[in-house]
Design an enzyme around this catalytic site. Structure first.
Site, short mmCIF file in Angstrom:
data_model
loop_
_atom_site.label_atom_id
_atom_site.label_comp_id
_atom_site.label_asym_id
_atom_site.label_seq_id
_atom_site.Cartn_x
_atom_site.Cartn_y
_atom_site.Cartn_z
CG ASP A 51 -2.00 -0.81 1.03
OD1 ASP A 51 -2.65 -1.73 0.01
OD2 ASP A 51 -2.98 -1.48 1.97
CG ASN A 94 -8.99 -3.41 -1.75
OD1 ASN A 94 -9.37 -2.84 -1.87
ND2 ASN A 94 -8.80 -4.76 -1.44
CG ASP A 313 -7.67 -1.11 10.10
OD1 ASP A 313 -9.01 -1.16 9.18
OD2 ASP A 313 -7.30 0.11 9.90
CD GLU A 341 -7.75 -3.15 3.38
OE1 GLU A 341 -6.93 -2.63 2.95
OE2 GLU A 341 -9.33 -3.31 4.12
CG HIS A 385 -3.31 -5.89 4.88
ND1 HIS A 385 -3.07 -4.83 6.16
CD2 HIS A 385 -4.85 -5.60 4.86
CE1 HIS A 385 -3.99 -4.00 5.69
NE2 HIS A 385 -5.00 -4.38 5.54
NE ARG A 386 -6.10 -3.78 9.33
CZ ARG A 386 -4.02 -3.34 9.68
NH1 ARG A 386 -3.61 -4.27 10.55
NH2 ARG A 386 -3.78 -2.58 9.23
CE LYS A 411 -5.21 -2.96 2.14
NZ LYS A 411 -4.63 -2.11 0.73
#
Length: 425
Positions: A51, A94, A313, A341, A385-386, A411
């Site tokens: 990112d 993204n 997040d 995302e 990613h999370r 990311k």
């Protein structure tokens, strides 16, 4: 690590110390502010992830010299708030942060810029920001007329003035406007009509403005005034470690009853996601800090009832920890997770239930019954990613957790699994 799968090993970490990369949110904002500054700046401690590198490349396309040394240092040649603009389509995959912040900044360009992304990005809303730009004479439209990318942002108008904007879907609309505001002739007088969510990220943006010599005023969360004709002050700026990415290591201690310290972080940071530590304390963990960093020790976990509107997040991380706590946890005010995302509300519930959990989506809230006997599973990460990182935490307690597409962590934390290996023993 397998190219397509990562199998987590159960382990209780004891007195493990880890160091994590710089903050993604700070890196995006500092690179953009440096690009608008009155000369050359060095930004050190940058997160080098998919990112943030997209933001750096986009700034290059818009006419800014950005030199990446590859070690966290980036040299940015500011042009005093002037951007030539991009001749080719700016592709942002993204990266929602890149898209929202740079869509505003593109309005400073001397010519029209087009910003686009991947299939998921083309589903993520931008309409409120486009409307706000139009209110101050900057042509901004969604090519498919859905309010989503690709978007075309016209350059050449630098008047500024008063505008109103809804920020219930993303605070990044407001952050983008705040970053561009000092470079406009009249600055911006911004009224927030709905929201904002994720307020600590607005505070982060304002901190960067202040640090770089830009004046502003605010009235609560609803009005922000940034006088025009200002210039960001070039200089040497440092990015602190990423509190969001630290959360997975704090959560590792929480679910195992072990102890993990993240070096370089301070409880005095304005990064809002450090608020998760207070929630972990309510759940039964012990949090300590010193000049070296922040440490968490797990304890007997109990459920919580919390509003997570300012820490979206952190919801996947908290949800995983709540699955191991006694009682039912309520995670409230998180509708905006549907626009991340992936649809993180659905994804978190689906994957915890796949492991034998009991999770329900009730309106804009998550309800998680803790203490259910969980079992191993292949975790779909939805190219998010999370999701990959938070479910790795579950695998420290539950045998047989396998993470699909572990490479999606590029990311925001490309070497996550290398660092995570330390807590797996």
């Amino acid at each position: 690590m397998s190219e397509a799968l990562f199998e987590v090993r159960t382990h209780r970490p004891e007195n493990i110390r880890v160091r994590i990369p710089g903050s993604k949110s700070y890196t995006h904002r500092l690179l953009i502010a440096a690009a608008l500054a009155d000369g050359p700046s060095e930004v050190s401690g940058c997160l080098r992830s998919e990112d943030t590198l997209l933001t750096a490349e986009a700034l290059r396309q818009m006419g800014i010299s950005v030199k990446d040394h590859g070690d966290g240092r980036m040299d940015v040649e500011g042009r005093g708030g002037r951007l030539p603009g991009a001749s080719e389509v700016v592709f942002l995959a993204n990266s929602g942060t890149s898209m929202r912040l740079l869509s505003a900044i593109a309005g400073l360009g001397e010519k029209t810029s087009t910003l686009d992304g991947n299939a998921r990005m083309r589903q993520r809303p931008l309409g409120d920001l486009l409307d706000a730009l139009g209110q101050v004479g900057i042509p901004a439209r969604s090519l498919p007329e859905t309010g989503c990318p690709p978007v075309v942002i016209g350059g050449g108008s630098r008047r500024g003035g008063a505008l109103s904007i809804a920020c219930h879907l993303s605070s990044q609309y407001l952050s983008g406007l705040l970053l561009m505001a000092p470079c406009l002739e009249q600055g911006l007088d911004i009224t927030v009509t709905r929201g904002p969510v994720s307020r600590p990220y607005i505070k982060m943006t304002l901190e960067i403005l202040k640090k770089m010599g830009v004046s502003f005023s605010s009235e609560g969360d609803t009005r922000y005034r940034v006088p025009g004709g200002q210039t960001y002050r070039a200089g040497n700026y440092q990015v602190e470690p990423d509190a969001s990415n630290a959360s997975y290591f704090f959560a590792a201690a929480a679910v195992t009853g072990g102890s993990v310290c993240v070096e370089g972080l301070s409880l005095g940071s304005v990064q809002g996601d450090l608020g998760l530590l207070g929630i972990f304390e309510k759940m039964g963990c012990t949090v300590t800090s010193d000049s070296h960093g922040i440490c968490v020790r797990g304890g007997d976990l109990c459920s919580v009832d919390v509003d997570m509107g300012d820490m979206p997040d952190m919801v996947p991380t908290l949800a995983v920890v709540a699955a191991f706590a006694k009682g039912t946890s309520y995670i409230r005010n998180v509708a905006h997770l549907r626009e991340k995302e992936c649809d993180r509300l659905s994804a978190v519930a689906t994957e915890l239930n796949r492991m034998g959990g009991s999770v329900r989506i009730v309106g804009d809230d998550l309800e998680i019954d803790g203490g259910c006997p969980l079992h191993g599973a292949r975790i779909h990460t939805y190219d998010d990613h999370r999701m990959a990182m938070c479910f790795s935490v579950a695998g420290l307690r539950v045998p047989g957790v396998v993470i699909e597409n572990p490479a999606c962590v590029a990311k925001s934390f490309p070497n996550f699994f290398d660092v995570f290996a330390r807590v797996m023993g």
